[in-house]
Design an enzyme around this catalytic site. Structure first.
Site, PDB file in Angstrom:
ATOM      1  CG  ASP A 338     -72.954  18.578  14.397  1.00  0.00           C
ATOM      2  OD1 ASP A 338     -72.724  18.243  13.988  1.00  0.00           O
ATOM      3  OD2 ASP A 338     -74.138  19.024  13.740  1.00  0.00           O
ATOM      4  CG  ASP A 652     -74.687  21.240  10.536  1.00  0.00           C
ATOM      5  OD1 ASP A 652     -73.878  20.417  10.048  1.00  0.00           O
ATOM      6  OD2 ASP A 652     -74.067  21.863  11.209  1.00  0.00           O
ATOM      7  CG  ASP A 656     -74.023  16.162   8.588  1.00  0.00           C
ATOM      8  OD1 ASP A 656     -72.785  15.090   9.231  1.00  0.00           O
ATOM      9  OD2 ASP A 656     -74.234  17.014   8.900  1.00  0.00           O
TER      10      ASP A 656
END
Ligand code: ADP
Ligand code: MG
Length: 921
Positions: A338, A652, A656
């Site tokens: 990310d 997160d 996901d």
């Protein structure tokens, strides 16, 4: 415990009937309010109802762990040999085998217990928390401290931590499959239900252990700990403890060794018979041989090394949820990370605002509050007291950002007198936008604390949030979110000439300009509702909006992230930034981090018509995937895995979870991550930091290397005894080693030293090498060859020493003792040399592994003691050696070190000559 309301005998609602009561009554029964408890009020309740925990899951029964120590093909061979030996009434040998078996089981048992305790301790570290209202303010609380009467907030991605009677819901959906098996999420509501509603249909109660899949909610705790539905069912959902791939690998290695041992023992046996040796003597030899050449401590080595790796990772902020992850991490070839919060700090501040009327304004400029207002016909909000001197359009943008916003006032520091600080917590974007607006006095705190009429929370899938508020006598819909998403919702935009048709080009150019500096850009919009327009709940996706402006937030890279990425590149690991953010923002951050080759980022849209190989190449080139959805992320993981990459991916959000599960290593964020993501992941980062992933990869490699070193040592010594004994027999020499001698050596050298090898600390250059090839087994080719060379050399040395001593006219006992002593010495030197796979022993810290040094010396002393002590001499068939012979054996033993070190040297030379190898080996 469920609040003990059953004492009120005349009441129709016993515990578990909270669904029947109205919200007001529930609060009344629990002696609490919608504002929750105070800290003082909660303390006695905690005392009375106990902690909100289920009784700890039973540890694996000791007997089971013990029994497990005996199920391995090699141990099986040992058990058979024990039985055969006992039947033949060779009591000393049988006793020795039994000792080996028991010792091995004891060490294995103890190690496994230790590992289990360590895993539990780590799991406790990642204990769940929840958001609760205490003393009138929202704060984070350890879930174990919840008490009946507490008011708890729920949002998508969280696990419900106690049974809650819902007080407020906003499109709240809960996955109750862990309780009911029903996979479709249940929509929650707040109204009373009939008495006879089945537990699974109590839609006004959220049950502990279930998962919030969408929306927001607020509920009062009615049951905690074993008083919850989950506690009553008491079906603990526990992760499976399957075998790790490494253990599978080790098992197949053991099986193969087992076959080699059995076959070669059989051949030695037949050869012995053919040479006229007695059946019984041959039996004993072969059995001892099998015992000595079996690396029965291999499983122990694995467990020890992996639990050590786990502990090391925990010290570096990575909590491993399964032992598997430790070794898989070491072979990671791609990290998909990310951006926000992992590669960047996620401490956002709004730096710039763009509006069509005023262009780009720097929020930190001193002359922001211009004296003359722009002649805009933006609908001015009625009743807002702070009609400051901000440009109208700028003010409208900031207001919109602040009024569709879920950040909440941070709890005042206890003890600070006077004004409570005006700070906020929550989503970093929300906090930044709210702070900017409050700071510029575009909204008052009171205005923003006023309740909204309706709200759609921000979720990564939709990329916007919307809120309907009452302002004076109108209702206003505010929206903030990704500029691309807003573009589709705004037919008009506000300018200094009034509302004009939305100019996509103009807004996109402004967005682009801001994003080029790596800033995160969000748009704002609004619409004044018609007086008679209904407000559906949940709200429909917005439309007919007027675009107001853009807010740009600085989000600098994390400290150390660029260095960690550079380290990955040296370690042969590809890093791909996977973000929902704008490609230009992402590309700019990527540039600052040194990611990729500067090629255009791949966007979720591009991906749609790209086939897999193209996608993989483009990802490698640019190092960035932007504007991707959770589905895109999942596809990225799959595509790379199909190309045999070992993919670690971070996540997160709720959505996901599939990517986290699909990846070889799912990495969840401990701070910002949702419970769903954490539970789908293999490791959890306590600091959300990319640097910690790279550290964990390094520790994974350290662990694997340690296992490999121990395996090499075990195999080389096993091979040498197998070779020496068989060759000796075929050469028609007197018996080389007595079974009991081999057993003794097996326990001392192998038992002590190889386990110590698994404690081998990092060499420091773990990240300077390429990842281990996937198809490579426990040992690399280099190590297999080295095993053969070292094994053959040791066997030769032993045989020569034996023959030589016999030729000098020494007794068989003496020659045997000398050969055995040489074997012990060879092992001593070999274990030292085995500490590094490629590096020279002389470049290692001699005291780097004190345990190993200690056990190598300890093994020597033990053996020395055994030879010098008459009782053990008798038992083991040894004679006391004169010091000169000791020293000679010790020196001769060093020959194996010379051989192994020379092998290392040649390989280092060859590699640097090829120029392909890493430099610092
Ligand atoms: P990243 O992958 O970098 O974490 P996100 O998925 O969090 O990015 O965000 C994707 C996009 O969603 C952002 O670029 C922004 O446009 C929008 N967004 C992010 N946070 C919020 C928020 N709190 N409210 C509204 N929109 C948001
Ligand atoms: Mg995000």
């Amino acid at each position: 415990m469920t609040a003990d309301i059953s004492r009120k005998k005349d009441d129709p609602t016993a515990s578990g009937r909270w669904h029947v009561l109205s919200r007001q009554d529930v609060l009344g029964w629990l002696d609490t309010t919608a504002q929750g408890l105070t800290t003082e009020g909660a303390a006695p309740r905690l005392e009375r109802y106990g902690r909100n925990e289920l009784p700890a899951a039973e540890a694996t029964p000791a007997l089971k762990v013990l029994a497990r120590q005996f199920v391995s093909p090699l141990i099986g061979i040992l058990v058979v040999t024990f039985v055969v030996t006992a039947l033949q009434q060779h009591w000393a040998d049988a006793a020795a085998i039994l000792v080996v078996l028991l010792l091995n089981a004891a060490i294995g048992f103890w190690q496994e217990r230790k590992a289990e305790t360590a895993v539990r301790a780590l799991q406790r570290l990642s204990a769940p928390t929840c958001r609760v209202v205490r003393d009138g303010a929202e704060r984070e609380l350890a879930a174990a401290e919840l008490v009946p009467g507490d008011v708890v907030l729920l949002q998508s991605g969280e696990r419900v931590t106690a049974d809650l009677r819902m007080l407020e819901v906003n499109a709240l959906q809960v996955d109750e499959s862990m309780l009911t098996g029903e996979v479709l999420p249940v929509t929650k509501q707040v109204h009373r239900l009939p008495v006879h509603t089945a537990a699974t249909e109590r839609t006004n109660v959220a049950f502990s252990g279930t998962l919030v899949t969408a929306g927001r909610g607020r509920g009062v705790v009615v049951g905690t700990g074993s008083g919850t539905e989950l506690g009553i069912i008491n079906e603990l959902v526990q992760g499976p403890t399957g075998k790790t791939p490494l253990q599978v690998l080790a098992h197949s290695l053991q099986r193969r060794i087992g076959v080699v041992v059995v076959v070669s023992s059989g051949m030695v046996f037949l050869a012995g018979l053919a040479l006229g040796r007695g059946v019984s003597e041959m039996f004993r030899t072969v059995i001892a041989l099998a015992v000595a050449s079996i690396p029965e401590s291999l499983p122990i080595v694995l467990t020890v090394a992996m639990s050590l790796g786990m502990a090391r990772m925990a010290r570096h902020n990575a909590i491993v949820r399964s032992l598997t992850a430790v070794e898989t991490l070491g072979s990671t070839t791609v990290i998909g990370s990310d951006k926000t919060g992992t590669l960047t700090r996620n401490e956002l501040t709004v730096e710039k605002v763009w509006t069509a009327a005023d262009g780009t304004s720097d929020l930190h400029a001193p002359d922001l509050h211009a004296p003359d207002l722009h002649a805009s016909d933006l609908h001015e909000e009625a009743g807002s007291p702070h009609r400051g001197r901000l440009p109208v359009a700028l003010r409208a943008t900031l207001r919109a950002g602040a009024l569709t916003n879920e950040a909440v006032r941070a709890p005042a520091e206890s003890g600070t007198a006077g004004e409570p600080p005006l700070d906020y917590t929550g989503d970093a974007v929300d906090v930044a936008m709210l702070r900017a607006a409050v700071h510029a006095e575009a909204v008052t705190p009171e205005e923003r604390d006023a309740r909204w009429l309706a709200h759609t929370p921000y979720e990564p899938e939709i990329r916007y949030s919307q809120t309907v508020r009452v302002e004076g006598d109108v209702r206003v819909l505010y929206v903030k979110g990704s500029p691309d998403v807003l573009a589709g919702m705004c037919p008009t935009m506000a300018t200094d000439r009034g509302d004009v048709p939305f100019d996509r080009e103009q807004v996109s150019a402004a967005n682009h300009a801001l994003a080029t500096d790596g800033m995160r850009v969000l748009g704002t919009a609004r619409r004044i509702l018609d007086p008679d327009e209904p407000v559906p709940r949940p709200l429909q996706p917005p439309s007919g909006l007027t675009f107001l402006g853009l807010e740009a937030m600085e989000d600098p890279p994390r400290h150390g992230a660029a260095e960690a990425i550079a380290a990955c590149q040296r370690a042969g690991i590809t890093v791909v930034m996977v973000t929902g953010d704008h490609p230009v923002t992402a590309a700019s951050i990527a540039r600052r981090l040194g990611l990729g080759t500067g090629a255009q980022p791949v966007t979720g849209l591009d991906m749609e018509d790209m086939d897999d190989p193209v996608l993989a190449t483009r990802l490698r080139e640019s190092g960035v995937a932007a504007r991707v959805t959770a589905q895109d992320k999942l596809r990225i993981v799959r595509v790379l895995q199909d190309l045999d990459e070992v993919v670690a991916v971070t996540g997160d959000g709720v959505n996901d979870a599939p990517a986290l599960r699909a990846a070889s290593i799912g990495v969840a964020m401990g701070r910002s991550g949702t419970a769903v993501a954490r539970e789908a992941a293999d490791i959890v980062l306590t600091d959300d930091n990319f640097v910690s992933i790279v550290d964990a990869v390094k520790q994974g490699r350290v662990t694997f290397n340690a296992i490999r070193k121990a395996t090499f040592f075990l195999l080389a010594t096993g091979l040498s005894s197998l070779l020496a004994v068989s060759v000796n027999l075929i050469a028609e020499q007197p018996l080389l080693f007595l079974p009991i001698q081999l057993l003794f050596i097996n326990v001392i050298t192998n038992g002590l030293q190889d386990i110590a090898l698994s404690f081998e600390p990092p060499e420091g250059d773990e990240l300077e090498r390429s990842p281990r090839p996937r198809e490579e087994g426990m040992l690399s080719r280099t190590l297999w060859v080295r095993t053969m060379i070292a094994g053959a050399w040791m066997a030769t040395a032993i045989l020569v020493a034996f023959r030589w001593t016999l030729d000098r006219g020494y007794s068989e006992e003496h020659a045997r003792t000398l050969a055995l002593t040489l074997f012990v010495m060879l092992n001593f030197w070999l274990v030292l040399s085995a500490r590094a796979e490629n590096r020279s022993l002389f470049r290692l810290d001699p005291f780097g592994n004190r345990l190993l040094l200690g056990s190598a010396l300890g093994a020597l002393l033990l053996y020395l003691g055994a030879t010098q002590w008459a009782l053990t001499d008798d038992l083991l068939g040894l004679v006391a050696l004169p010091p000169a012979e000791w020293v000679t054996c010790w020196l001769l033993g060093a020959s194996v070190l010379v051989i192994v070190e020379t092998d290392k040297l040649i390989r280092r030379r060859a590699r640097s000559a090829l120029g392909s190898g890493p430099s610092r080996l």
